[in-house]
Write an enzyme that holds these catalytic residues in place. Structure first.
Site, short mmCIF file in Angstrom:
data_model
loop_
_atom_site.label_atom_id
_atom_site.label_comp_id
_atom_site.label_asym_id
_atom_site.label_seq_id
_atom_site.Cartn_x
_atom_site.Cartn_y
_atom_site.Cartn_z
N CYS A 1 0.81 -1.22 0.00
CA CYS A 1 0.00 0.00 0.00
C CYS A 1 0.85 1.27 0.00
O CYS A 1 0.32 2.35 -0.24
CB CYS A 1 -0.96 0.01 1.19
SG CYS A 1 -0.18 0.24 2.79
N CYS B 1 -2.28 0.65 8.82
CA CYS B 1 -1.56 1.41 7.80
C CYS B 1 -1.04 2.68 8.48
O CYS B 1 -1.83 3.55 8.84
CB CYS B 1 -2.52 1.71 6.66
SG CYS B 1 -1.78 2.50 5.25
N HIS C 1 -1.78 11.34 15.73
CA HIS C 1 -2.29 10.58 14.58
C HIS C 1 -1.21 9.66 14.05
O HIS C 1 -0.06 10.06 13.86
CB HIS C 1 -2.73 11.56 13.48
CG HIS C 1 -3.15 10.89 12.22
ND1 HIS C 1 -4.35 10.22 12.09
CD2 HIS C 1 -2.54 10.80 11.02
CE1 HIS C 1 -4.45 9.74 10.86
NE2 HIS C 1 -3.36 10.08 10.19
N ARG D 1 -5.07 -4.64 9.02
CA ARG D 1 -3.93 -3.94 8.39
C ARG D 1 -3.87 -2.55 8.98
O ARG D 1 -4.64 -1.66 8.64
CB ARG D 1 -4.10 -3.87 6.87
CG ARG D 1 -2.97 -3.07 6.19
CD ARG D 1 -3.04 -3.14 4.68
NE ARG D 1 -4.32 -2.72 4.15
CZ ARG D 1 -4.58 -1.47 3.70
NH1 ARG D 1 -3.65 -0.53 3.72
NH2 ARG D 1 -5.78 -1.19 3.22
N HIS E 1 -4.47 4.66 9.78
CA HIS E 1 -5.80 4.04 9.81
C HIS E 1 -5.65 2.53 9.89
O HIS E 1 -4.61 1.97 9.54
CB HIS E 1 -6.60 4.41 8.55
CG HIS E 1 -6.93 5.86 8.50
ND1 HIS E 1 -6.07 6.80 7.97
CD2 HIS E 1 -8.03 6.53 8.93
CE1 HIS E 1 -6.62 8.00 8.08
NE2 HIS E 1 -7.81 7.86 8.65
N ASP F 1 -8.63 -5.72 6.02
CA ASP F 1 -8.25 -6.47 4.82
C ASP F 1 -6.85 -7.07 4.92
O ASP F 1 -6.19 -7.32 3.92
CB ASP F 1 -8.35 -5.58 3.58
CG ASP F 1 -7.43 -4.37 3.63
OD1 ASP F 1 -6.65 -4.21 4.60
OD2 ASP F 1 -7.48 -3.55 2.70
#
Length: 139
Positions: free
Chosen positions: A73, A127, A110, A125, A113, A117
């Site tokens: 990704c 990310c 932060h 996952r 996310h 999947d």
């Protein structure tokens, strides 16, 4: 899991705010303004060393190398947090999408996310933006 009160008022928020004053523009934008680094640019995307990934803002351990995998990704991906108190979760409906934002549970910064999947048994996952992480090699 953390309560909504804890997510809104993380105990190390002031430490993160103080530390973020010395960050470069991208790190500040990602961690304090819920931004995103460009895919395939982060130093930990293709990182394969053994060790722990910590919050760049407060130093809390978030992930370790055992949960890291190559998702393709463009950002570092993990299938689990270090423990169930490392990450806080919040609904994110920005950009006309429904996602779950992940934050450092200790300082509220932060991270990225989490998606359902992932290819491992967890189905998760995480990310994560590289700039939101520091890496500590295993000893």
């Amino acid at each position: 899991m953390w309560s909504q009160f804890h997510v809104q008022y993380p105990p190390l928020k002031r430490l993160a705010e103080e530390n973020s004053k010395s960050f470069d523009q991208l790190t500040y934008h990602v961690t304090q303004e819920h931004g995103t680094e460009r895919p395939y640019t982060g130093q930990y995307n293709m990182h394969h060393e053994q060790g722990s990934y910590k919050c760049v803002c407060c130093g809390s351990v978030l992930f370790d190398d055992k949960g890291k995998f190559e998702s393709g990704c463009g950002w570092p991906s993990f299938d689990r947090a270090q423990n169930n108190k490392a990450i806080a979760y919040r609904a994110d409906n920005s950009h006309n999408m429904q996602r779950i934002e992940i934050l450092c549970a200790q300082c509220g910064s932060h991270l990225g996310h989490v998606f359902e999947d992932g290819p491992t048994e967890t189905g998760q996952r995480y990310c994560v933006n590289s700039v939101s992480l520091d890496f500590e090699p295993a000893k």
